[in-house]
Design an enzyme around this catalytic site. Sequence first.
Site, PDB file in Angstrom:
ATOM      1  N   ARG A 221       0.733 -16.194  22.492  1.00  0.00           N
ATOM      2  CA  ARG A 221       0.132 -15.013  21.892  1.00  0.00           C
ATOM      3  C   ARG A 221      -1.174 -15.450  21.244  1.00  0.00           C
ATOM      4  NH1 ARG A 221       2.818 -12.172  24.570  1.00  0.00           N
ATOM      5  NH2 ARG A 221       4.448 -10.704  23.957  1.00  0.00           N
ATOM      6  N   GLU A 250      -6.759  -8.380  21.762  1.00  0.00           N
ATOM      7  CA  GLU A 250      -6.851  -7.955  23.174  1.00  0.00           C
ATOM      8  C   GLU A 250      -7.034  -6.453  23.288  1.00  0.00           C
ATOM      9  OE1 GLU A 250      -3.357  -9.469  25.091  1.00  0.00           O
ATOM     10  OE2 GLU A 250      -3.785 -11.506  24.448  1.00  0.00           O
ATOM     11  N   HIS A 268      -4.634 -11.753  29.944  1.00  0.00           N
ATOM     12  CA  HIS A 268      -3.195 -11.692  29.651  1.00  0.00           C
ATOM     13  C   HIS A 268      -2.408 -11.422  30.940  1.00  0.00           C
ATOM     14  CE1 HIS A 268      -0.084 -10.872  26.283  1.00  0.00           C
ATOM     15  NE2 HIS A 268       0.515 -11.339  27.372  1.00  0.00           N
TER      16      HIS A 268
HETATM   17  P1  NDP Z   1      12.088 -18.758  23.873  1.00  0.00           P
HETATM   18  O1  NDP Z   1      12.644 -18.010  22.717  1.00  0.00           O
HETATM   19  O2  NDP Z   1      12.988 -19.178  24.985  1.00  0.00           O
HETATM   20  O3  NDP Z   1      11.335 -20.082  23.350  1.00  0.00           O
HETATM   21  C1  NDP Z   1      10.540 -20.117  22.218  1.00  0.00           C
HETATM   22  C2  NDP Z   1      10.323 -21.566  21.802  1.00  0.00           C
HETATM   23  O4  NDP Z   1       9.391 -21.603  20.708  1.00  0.00           O
HETATM   24  C3  NDP Z   1      11.573 -22.265  21.321  1.00  0.00           C
HETATM   25  O5  NDP Z   1      11.609 -23.572  21.825  1.00  0.00           O
HETATM   26  C4  NDP Z   1      11.421 -22.290  19.805  1.00  0.00           C
HETATM   27  O6  NDP Z   1      12.104 -23.428  19.279  1.00  0.00           O
HETATM   28  C5  NDP Z   1       9.911 -22.402  19.654  1.00  0.00           C
HETATM   29  N1  NDP Z   1       9.421 -21.879  18.376  1.00  0.00           N
HETATM   30  C6  NDP Z   1       9.668 -20.662  17.827  1.00  0.00           C
HETATM   31  N2  NDP Z   1       9.072 -20.558  16.628  1.00  0.00           N
HETATM   32  C7  NDP Z   1       8.427 -21.737  16.425  1.00  0.00           C
HETATM   33  C8  NDP Z   1       7.645 -22.253  15.352  1.00  0.00           C
HETATM   34  N3  NDP Z   1       7.399 -21.534  14.255  1.00  0.00           N
HETATM   35  N4  NDP Z   1       7.147 -23.500  15.473  1.00  0.00           N
HETATM   36  C9  NDP Z   1       7.381 -24.248  16.580  1.00  0.00           C
HETATM   37  N5  NDP Z   1       8.117 -23.815  17.627  1.00  0.00           N
HETATM   38  C10 NDP Z   1       8.641 -22.575  17.543  1.00  0.00           C
HETATM   39  O7  NDP Z   1      10.912 -17.853  24.427  1.00  0.00           O
HETATM   40  P2  NDP Z   1      10.282 -17.793  25.909  1.00  0.00           P
HETATM   41  O8  NDP Z   1      10.016 -19.187  26.364  1.00  0.00           O
HETATM   42  O9  NDP Z   1      11.085 -16.897  26.770  1.00  0.00           O
HETATM   43  O10 NDP Z   1       8.896 -17.032  25.593  1.00  0.00           O
HETATM   44  C11 NDP Z   1       7.970 -17.571  24.672  1.00  0.00           C
HETATM   45  C12 NDP Z   1       6.839 -16.625  24.412  1.00  0.00           C
HETATM   46  O11 NDP Z   1       5.915 -16.655  25.489  1.00  0.00           O
HETATM   47  C13 NDP Z   1       7.164 -15.131  24.295  1.00  0.00           C
HETATM   48  O12 NDP Z   1       7.735 -14.815  23.043  1.00  0.00           O
HETATM   49  C14 NDP Z   1       5.804 -14.493  24.492  1.00  0.00           C
HETATM   50  O13 NDP Z   1       5.123 -14.385  23.249  1.00  0.00           O
HETATM   51  C15 NDP Z   1       5.069 -15.517  25.376  1.00  0.00           C
HETATM   52  N6  NDP Z   1       4.843 -14.959  26.714  1.00  0.00           N
HETATM   53  C16 NDP Z   1       3.556 -14.798  27.171  1.00  0.00           C
HETATM   54  C17 NDP Z   1       3.319 -14.263  28.417  1.00  0.00           C
HETATM   55  C18 NDP Z   1       1.932 -14.090  28.925  1.00  0.00           C
HETATM   56  O14 NDP Z   1       1.702 -13.183  29.714  1.00  0.00           O
HETATM   57  N7  NDP Z   1       0.993 -14.916  28.543  1.00  0.00           N
HETATM   58  C19 NDP Z   1       4.402 -13.806  29.282  1.00  0.00           C
HETATM   59  C20 NDP Z   1       5.721 -14.061  28.736  1.00  0.00           C
HETATM   60  C21 NDP Z   1       5.908 -14.603  27.490  1.00  0.00           C
HETATM   61  P3  NDP Z   1      12.650 -23.468  17.762  1.00  0.00           P
HETATM   62  O15 NDP Z   1      13.320 -22.153  17.498  1.00  0.00           O
HETATM   63  O16 NDP Z   1      13.547 -24.656  17.728  1.00  0.00           O
HETATM   64  O17 NDP Z   1      11.426 -23.663  16.912  1.00  0.00           O
END
Ligand code: NDP
Length: 307
Positions: A221, A250, A268
């Site tokens: 994001r 965006e 995006h």
């Molecule tokens: P998941 O929930 O599977 O993974 C998220 C990861 O981020 C976890 O490993 C989590 O680990 C980590 N995380 C969360 N908060 C923090 C933090 N504060 N600091 C460090 N690490 C953190 O999500 P997805 O992989 O399915 O999707 C991730 C994101 O990708 C979506 O939420 C979306 O925003 C973005 N996305 C973008 C797209 C695009 O078009 N560019 C398309 C699809 C998704 P932990 O909780 O241990 O910290």
Amino acid sequence: MTDLLQIGGITERMRERLSAAFDIHQLDDFNADSITHIVTNGHDGVPHDLMTSLSNLKMISVYGVGYDAVDASAAAKRGIVVTHTPDVLNKEVATTAVLLLLSCYRELVRDDNYVRSGRWEVEGNAPLTRSADNQKIGILGLGRIGQAIVDKLEPWAPEISYHTRNQKDVPYRYFDNLVEMAEHVDVLICITPGGPSTNRLVNAEVLRALGAGGTLINVSRGSVVDETALINALQNGELGWAGLDVFEDEPRVPKALREMSNVVLLPHAGSATIETRAAMGDLTVDNLLQHLKDGSVITAVPECRDL
Ligand code: NDP
């Protein structure tokens, strides 16, 4: 028929399937008391005041996996279930991250322009690029998509590192400190969710640590990266390259970024292929239809799993 409020765009296929079960209303034509279901997307979400005004709302289906534009905790407190589209887009978003990485290293945009503009004929071969092989990769956020990115990059990259809040049971090097990981790697790939906990996690200090030879890829994001700090770092040579699919405001992208030759920009488009959007659309609609049928859903967001 049940009243569904549509926020943002949906595909023709989604509209056809939804129309069989719902009366679809647009934002300029709905009765607040009769709306029980919403279909929206990760960008538009559901504005706070709108959610508050819909007293009979039961379910929100997000066409996307990121749901930071919906207050899922507030929804859960009211018994409103929020769903999203995890997993079906992992490989596509991973491909987008790899595409940006390769484009930065191999100067795809510059060299395409070199051929089109006729400079090759006049000036001879283009300047050399950098090899994308054997770079140290750091993943910020090793979840579903982060792992899919690693799966695609592993054959090329000798060393994968990651930073998350909780260490995972994976064979990659864990950094509990993002600045330290940025110092260690050549490429930092952001793929966390948006929202308050990740807001501007990639700040000036992280970018400086990544360094003049470093490349930032952001497919998460826009809010995850301090965009002003990013522009400064790219302009004054503290950071080498950036491949960006997402931005703070965006679809507005700062002119400074649009004018730089050491950045590659996408609108995006992380999951934006015909095939993957069809799979996401199907899951978005399946969640709504199942909820209508028996009150259950397929892919609730974590905050709503116990409802
Ligand atoms: P998941 O929930 O599977 O993974 C998220 C990861 O981020 C976890 O490993 C989590 O680990 C980590 N995380 C969360 N908060 C923090 C933090 N504060 N600091 C460090 N690490 C953190 O999500 P997805 O992989 O399915 O999707 C991730 C994101 O990708 C979506 O939420 C979306 O925003 C973005 N996305 C973008 C797209 C695009 O078009 N560019 C398309 C699809 C998704 P932990 O909780 O241990 O910290």
